[in-house]
Design an enzyme around this catalytic site. Structure first.
Site, PDB file in Angstrom:
ATOM      1  N   PRO A 291      25.460 -17.300 -18.549  1.00 19.29           N
ATOM      2  CG  PRO A 291      26.987 -16.327 -20.044  1.00 19.29           C
ATOM      3  CD  PRO A 291      25.520 -16.494 -19.790  1.00 19.29           C
TER       4      PRO A 291
ATOM      5  CB  ALA B 233      20.439  -8.211 -18.689  1.00 20.77           C
TER       6      ALA B 233
ATOM      7  CG  ASP C  56      14.644 -17.515  -8.228  1.00 17.78           C
ATOM      8  OD1 ASP C  56      14.250 -18.611  -8.660  1.00 17.78           O
ATOM      9  OD2 ASP C  56      14.965 -17.334  -7.043  1.00 17.78           O
TER      10      ASP C  56
ATOM     11  N   GLY D  49      21.622 -20.324 -10.114  1.00 16.57           N
ATOM     12  CA  GLY D  49      21.564 -18.927  -9.682  1.00 16.57           C
ATOM     13  C   GLY D  49      21.932 -18.791  -8.219  1.00 16.57           C
TER      14      GLY D  49
ATOM     15  CB  THR E 299      17.376 -17.124  -4.566  1.00 17.41           C
ATOM     16  OG1 THR E 299      18.062 -15.905  -4.303  1.00 17.41           O
ATOM     17  CG2 THR E 299      16.439 -17.426  -3.428  1.00 17.41           C
TER      18      THR E 299
ATOM     19  NE  ARG F   3      22.594  -8.751 -10.243  1.00 19.47           N
ATOM     20  CZ  ARG F   3      22.149  -9.992 -10.184  1.00 19.47           C
ATOM     21  NH1 ARG F   3      22.989 -10.995 -10.234  1.00 19.47           N
ATOM     22  NH2 ARG F   3      20.872 -10.247 -10.080  1.00 19.47           N
TER      23      ARG F   3
HETATM   24  N1  LIG Z   1      24.752 -12.695 -20.634  1.00 19.34           N
HETATM   25  C1  LIG Z   1      24.294 -11.965 -19.631  1.00 19.34           C
HETATM   26  N2  LIG Z   1      24.998 -10.921 -19.154  1.00 19.34           N
HETATM   27  C2  LIG Z   1      24.552 -10.208 -18.095  1.00 19.34           C
HETATM   28  N3  LIG Z   1      23.388 -10.448 -17.459  1.00 19.34           N
HETATM   29  C3  LIG Z   1      22.653 -11.485 -17.894  1.00 19.34           C
HETATM   30  C4  LIG Z   1      23.053 -12.289 -18.985  1.00 19.34           C
HETATM   31  N4  LIG Z   1      22.116 -13.251 -19.189  1.00 19.34           N
HETATM   32  C5  LIG Z   1      21.158 -13.042 -18.259  1.00 19.34           C
HETATM   33  N5  LIG Z   1      21.465 -11.985 -17.480  1.00 19.34           N
HETATM   34  C6  LIG Z   1      20.720 -11.424 -16.325  1.00 19.34           C
HETATM   35  O1  LIG Z   1      21.335 -11.849 -15.116  1.00 19.34           O
HETATM   36  C7  LIG Z   1      20.402 -11.711 -14.057  1.00 19.34           C
HETATM   37  C8  LIG Z   1      20.706 -12.666 -12.924  1.00 19.34           C
HETATM   38  O2  LIG Z   1      20.747 -13.948 -13.401  1.00 19.34           O
HETATM   39  P1  LIG Z   1      20.271 -15.252 -12.628  1.00 19.34           P
HETATM   40  O3  LIG Z   1      18.903 -15.144 -12.177  1.00 19.34           O
HETATM   41  O4  LIG Z   1      20.610 -16.373 -13.558  1.00 19.34           O
HETATM   42  O5  LIG Z   1      21.271 -15.350 -11.393  1.00 19.34           O
HETATM   43  P2  LIG Z   1      21.218 -14.776  -9.906  1.00 19.34           P
HETATM   44  O6  LIG Z   1      20.660 -13.413  -9.876  1.00 19.34           O
HETATM   45  O7  LIG Z   1      22.554 -14.990  -9.341  1.00 19.34           O
HETATM   46  O8  LIG Z   1      20.255 -15.787  -9.196  1.00 19.34           O
HETATM   47  P3  LIG Z   1      18.823 -15.591  -8.465  1.00 19.34           P
HETATM   48  O9  LIG Z   1      17.974 -14.842  -9.453  1.00 19.34           O
HETATM   49  O10 LIG Z   1      18.360 -16.996  -8.235  1.00 19.34           O
HETATM   50  O11 LIG Z   1      19.050 -14.833  -7.205  1.00 19.34           O
HETATM   51  C9  LIG Z   1      19.070 -11.989 -14.691  1.00 19.34           C
HETATM   52  O12 LIG Z   1      18.163 -11.005 -14.286  1.00 19.34           O
HETATM   53  C10 LIG Z   1      19.305 -11.934 -16.201  1.00 19.34           C
HETATM   54  O13 LIG Z   1      18.450 -10.987 -16.807  1.00 19.34           O
HETATM   55  C1  LIG Z   2      19.182 -10.893  10.112  1.00 20.66           C
HETATM   56  C2  LIG Z   2      18.882 -11.379   8.738  1.00 20.66           C
HETATM   57  C3  LIG Z   2      17.952 -12.558   8.728  1.00 20.66           C
HETATM   58  C4  LIG Z   2      17.756 -13.078   7.328  1.00 20.66           C
HETATM   59  C5  LIG Z   2      16.638 -14.081   7.255  1.00 20.66           C
HETATM   60  C6  LIG Z   2      16.752 -14.873   6.012  1.00 20.66           C
HETATM   61  C7  LIG Z   2      15.427 -15.331   5.490  1.00 20.66           C
HETATM   62  C8  LIG Z   2      15.617 -15.901   4.118  1.00 20.66           C
HETATM   63  C9  LIG Z   2      14.340 -15.910   3.344  1.00 20.66           C
HETATM   64  C10 LIG Z   2      14.600 -16.074   1.879  1.00 20.66           C
HETATM   65  C11 LIG Z   2      13.356 -15.861   1.087  1.00 20.66           C
HETATM   66  C12 LIG Z   2      13.633 -15.856  -0.380  1.00 20.66           C
HETATM   67  C13 LIG Z   2      12.434 -15.532  -1.159  1.00 20.66           C
HETATM   68  C14 LIG Z   2      12.752 -15.566  -2.609  1.00 20.66           C
HETATM   69  C15 LIG Z   2      12.841 -14.521  -3.354  1.00 20.66           C
HETATM   70  C16 LIG Z   2      13.226 -14.578  -4.793  1.00 20.66           C
HETATM   71  O1  LIG Z   2      12.128 -14.263  -5.577  1.00 20.66           O
HETATM   72  C17 LIG Z   2      14.322 -13.571  -5.110  1.00 20.66           C
HETATM   73  C18 LIG Z   2      14.919 -13.881  -6.456  1.00 20.66           C
HETATM   74  O2  LIG Z   2      15.782 -14.950  -6.374  1.00 20.66           O
HETATM   75  N1  LIG Z   2      15.386 -13.607  -4.137  1.00 20.66           N
HETATM   76  C19 LIG Z   2      15.622 -12.584  -3.343  1.00 20.66           C
HETATM   77  O3  LIG Z   2      15.003 -11.571  -3.403  1.00 20.66           O
HETATM   78  C20 LIG Z   2      16.735 -12.765  -2.342  1.00 20.66           C
HETATM   79  C21 LIG Z   2      16.244 -12.497  -0.947  1.00 20.66           C
HETATM   80  C22 LIG Z   2      17.274 -12.910   0.069  1.00 20.66           C
HETATM   81  C23 LIG Z   2      16.917 -12.464   1.429  1.00 20.66           C
HETATM   82  C24 LIG Z   2      17.951 -12.758   2.468  1.00 20.66           C
END
Ligand SMILES: Nc1ncnc2c1ncn2[C@@H]1O[C@H](COP(=O)(O)OP(=O)(O)OP(=O)(O)O)[C@@H](O)[C@H]1O
Ligand SMILES: CCCCCCCCCCCCC/C=C/[C@@H](O)[C@H](CO)NC(=O)CCCCC
Ligand SMILES: [Ca+2]
Length: 555
Positions: A147, A181, A206, A248, A250, A313
Site C-alpha cells: 500500500p 517491508a 520493482d 511503484g 520506476t 522516500r
Molecule cells: N507495508 C509495507 N510497509 C513498508 N514498506 C513496504 C511494505 N510493503 C512493501 N514494502 C517495501 O516497500 C519498498 C518499495 O516498494 P515498491 O517497490 O512497491 O515501490 P517504489 O520503491 O516506489 O517503486 P520502485 O521500486 O519501482 O522504484 C519495497 O522494497 C518493499 O519491500
Molecule cells: C542529470 C541527470 C540525468 C538523469 C538521466 C536519467 C536516466 C534514467 C535511466 C533510468 C534507468 C532505470 C533503471 C532501473 C532501475 C531499477 O532497477 C531501480 C528500481 O526501480 N530503479 C532505480 O534504481 C531508480 C534509478 C533512477 C535514476 C534516475
C-alpha cells in the site's frame, strides 16, 4: 488468415443491426449484414471490409448472458420488456481485449442479441467451452499489495482497476495487503500454501517485485535442498508465474516485459495466461548470497542516486530526479577491477539493435538449447576453462543490465538490446570522463541515440562478472605485504594510504544498486541463471502491428 472449421454461425443483432456472427476454434467474427450486402465478394476472414470485427478466442476474457432491461415507459421502473425480433430479448456479452496506444490493452465488450433463448445459451456455452480449452489461464491467484509503493495508490489501483477484471474472468484470489517491508517475501518463503495457486501477483514497484521474486526463488531452492549461497549450484526454476500490477516509482520490470506500466494491461496479460521466462542474477560476496537481481545492478552513478534517494522516500517518484541531478553534479568516480566471462554462441551483442520483443528468436533459441542440454546452467568445465577478461580502471558507473531496463524515464532502457531470457547480462562500463561527456551519455538513456557510442563507454554481454573496489584490492595487497614483512609492514601500510589520499581515490566508494535496493558489500561476484522465473507477460509486442482498419485483426 487460414480458414478454420466453423463451430457456430448465426444472424444476431448488435445495437439493433443484424450481424453475421461466426465462431471457430481460433476467432470470433461479426460483420454487419447490411454493409456486407453493399460490399460483396470478400470473405469475412482476413480481408478488409467495413462493419466487420474479429477477436481471437485466446483474447476473449469472458462471456456473460445478459437480460435486456429497459425502463418501462408507463411506470418509469426498470423491468424486462418483450422486443421485436431485431430488438430480441435474449442477449449475451463478450468481453475481449482491445489494443490501444503504446502497448496498452483495454477490456472492450460487444453484446449480441438473439431471437430465442436456446440460441443464446448455445452461443454462451460454446464460447465458454472454447475458453475452457485454454489451459494456460490461471484460476487461483495469491495477490500481495504494497500500500506504500510509488504514489501509495496500490490498494486503490487493485480494487478499482484489477479486481473487477479478475472477477469478470472468474479468477479467484487471496489478497494480502502487506504490513511491513519483507512481509510478502517471508510469507512466500515459509508460510504460503503454494499448491493452492496458479500464480502470484505483485501490486507495487520493482522493490515489491523483488520481494516476491526472492520469496519464490528461495522457497523453491529450500524445498529442493539447493544451497543458494553457492555460486556453483544450479538453481531450480520457479513453477508459479508472477504477475506485476505496476504501482511503484520506476516499474522497470513491468515496463520492460509488457511495454507499458498500465495496471489494466498487466491484469489482462494475467487473465490470458501469458508466459515470459526471465533471467535472474545471483549476487554473492565470497560464500554468501547477497541478493538476486533481474534488472539493474549499478555501482557508481546509479548506486549513488539510490543511496541519496532513499533519504527522500517521502517525495515519492520525484526523489530519483532530485538525487539524479545531485549525483550528476557531484561527478565522483570509482576505481576498481571488473572481471567477466563473456557470453558465447549466437546471443547477439549489446550493440546489435536486436531488441528483445515478444517471441524473441534469441530467447527462444536459448530455451531450446536448454532443453537439449539440461546441464547448461551449471558452471561447466568449459566455463571454468574459459578465460576471464580483466579490466582495471576509474569508472563513473558500472552497470549490469539483465534486461533492457526500459521504464518511463528511459523508454529504450539502459541496454536497449538486452534480452529477457538469454542467460546473459549486459555489462556497461562508463570510464571517467568530463561532466559534459557523462551528461551526453546519460541523456542518451532518455532518447533513441546510441548510448554506447562514446569512447569512454564499453559494453560486454556476459554470463558472470566480478567487481573488486580499489580499496579492497589494496587491503589484500597490504595484508599480504604486512604478513610478508612482519613488524615493518605497519610502516608500509601508512605509506600506501598517504599515496592514495594524494591521488584522491581513497574516499570514493559507492554502493551497489541491486534492482533499487542497496547492497551491503562492494566486492561482489555475479552469475546469471537462465530463465529461472516466468512472468504473466509476453514481452513487448512489435509495433505497429499492421491492423486491418475494418476488422481490427492483425494481417
Ligand atoms: N507495508 C509495507 N510497509 C513498508 N514498506 C513496504 C511494505 N510493503 C512493501 N514494502 C517495501 O516497500 C519498498 C518499495 O516498494 P515498491 O517497490 O512497491 O515501490 P517504489 O520503491 O516506489 O517503486 P520502485 O521500486 O519501482 O522504484 C519495497 O522494497 C518493499 O519491500
Ligand atoms: C542529470 C541527470 C540525468 C538523469 C538521466 C536519467 C536516466 C534514467 C535511466 C533510468 C534507468 C532505470 C533503471 C532501473 C532501475 C531499477 O532497477 C531501480 C528500481 O526501480 N530503479 C532505480 O534504481 C531508480 C534509478 C533512477 C535514476 C534516475
Ligand atoms: Ca538477459
Amino acid at each position: 488468415m487460414e480458414k478454420q472449421p466453423r463451430l457456430l454461425c448465426s444472424e444476431l443483432c448488435v445495437q439493433r443491426r443484424p450481424y453475421e456472427v461466426i465462431l471457430n476454434c481460433a476467432i470470433l467474427a461479426w460483420k454487419d449484414v447490411q454493409i456486407g450486402q453493399k460490399h460483396t465478394g470478400r470473405s469475412i476472414y482476413g480481408s478488409v471490409k467495413a462493419g466487420s470485427h474479429c477477436v481471437p478466442v485466446c483474447e476473449i476474457i469472458a462471456v456473460q448472458e445478459k437480460e435486456d432491461d429497459s425502463p418501462c415507459k408507463d411506470t418509469g421502473k426498470w423491468q424486462k420488456v418483450p422486443q421485436s425480433p431485431v430488438d430480441c430479448q435474449h442477449a449475451f456479452t463478450v468481453f475481449y481485449i482491445e489494443r490501444t496506444r503504446q502497448h496498452c490493452w483495454r477490456c472492450s465488450n460487444v453484446t449480441f442479441h438473439c431471437s430465442d433463448q436456446s440460441l443464446c445459451l448455445l452461443w454462451v456455452q460454446t464460447i465458454r467451452e472454447q475458453l475452457g480449452l485454454l489451459t494456460n489461464r490461471p484460476k487461483r491467484l495469491l495477490v500481495y499489495i504494497n500500500p506504500y509503493g510509488g504514489k501509495q495508490r496500490g490498494k486503490q489501483i487493485y480494487d478499482h482497476k484489477v479486481a473487477p477484471i479478475f472477477s469478470r474472468a472468474t479468477i479467484s484470489t487471496d489478497v494480502i495487503v502487506t504490513e511491513r517491508a519483507n512481509h510478502a517475501r517471508d510469507h512466500l518463503k515459509t508460510e504460503a500454501d503454494l499448491k493452492k495457486y496458479d500464480g502470484v501477483v505483485c501490486v507495487g514497484g520493482d522493490g515489491m517485485f523483488s520481494e516476491i521474486m526472492h520469496g519464490l526463488v528461495s522457497r523453491m531452492q529450500r524445498d529442493a535442498g539447493v544451497d543458494e549461497n553457492s555460486m556453483e549450484e544450479t538453481l531450480v526454476p520457479c513453477g508459479l508465474r508472477i504477475g506485476i500490477i505496476p504501482s511503484g516509482s520506476t516499474d522497470c520490470v513491468c515496463y520492460a516485459t509488457a511495454g507499458s506500466n498500465d495496471p489494466v494491461t498487466s491484469a489482462l496479460h494475467i487473465v490470458v495466461g501469458d508466459s515470459q521466462p526471465m533471467d535472474i542474477c545471483s549476487v554473492h560476496n565470497e560464500d554468501s548470497l547477497l541478493r538476486y537481481s533481474v534488472s539493474l545492478l549499478g555501482y557508481g552513478f546509479y548506486g549513488d542516486v539510490l543511496t541519496d534517494s532513499e533519504r527522500k522516500r517521502w517525495m515519492g517518484p520525484a526523489r530519483y530526479d532530485i538525487s539524479g541531478v545531485k549525483t550528476f553534479l557531484s561527478h565522483r568516480y570509482y576505481e576498481g577491477t571488473v572481471s567477466f566471462l563473456p557470453a558465447e554462441g549466437n546471443l547477439g551483442t549489446p550493440r546489435d539493435k536486436m531488441q528483445c520483443l515478444s517471441g524473441c528468436a534469441i530467447c527462444r533459441q536459448t530455451s531450446s538449447d536448454r532443453l537439449v542440454s539440461k546441464d547448461e546452467d551449471s558452471v561447466s568445465d568449459a566455463e571454468c576453462r574459459d578465460t576471464w577478461t580483466v579490466i582495471r580502471g576509474k569508472f563513473l558507473a558500472i552497470n549490469a543490465a539483465s534486461m533492457s531496463c526500459a521504464c518511463p524515464r528511459s523508454p529504450k532502457g539502459l541496454s536497449p538490446s538486452a534480452h529477457l531470457a538469454d542467460g546473459t547480462t549486459d555489462l556497461i562500463l562508463v570510464r571517467k570522463c568530463s561532466r559534459i561527456d557523462f551528461l551526453r551519455h546519460l541523456l542518451r538513456h532518455t532518447n533513441k541515440d546510441d548510448q554506447f557510442d562514446h569512447s569512454f563507454v564499453e559494453v560486454y554481454r556476459v554470463k558472470q562478472f566480478r567487481f573488486t573496489p580499489r580499496h579492497q584490492e589494496c587491503d589484500s595487497e597490504v595484508d599480504l605485504r604486512e604478513r610478508e614483512s612482519g613488524a615493518g609492514g605497519k610502516r608500509f601500510l601508512s605509506q600506501i594510504c598517504r599515496e592514495h589520499r594524494a591521488c584522491g581515490c581513497m574516499p570514493s566508494q559507492s554502493n551497489w544498486n541491486c534492482d533499487g535496493e542497496i547492497l551491503p558489500y562492494t566486492a561482489i561476484q555475479v552469475r546469471v541463471h537462465c530463465q529461472l522465473i516466468t512472468l504473466f507477460a509476453r514481452g513487448i509486442e512489435e509495433q505497429p502491428v499492421f491492423e486491418d482498419p475494418y476488422t481490427h485483426c492483425a494481417i
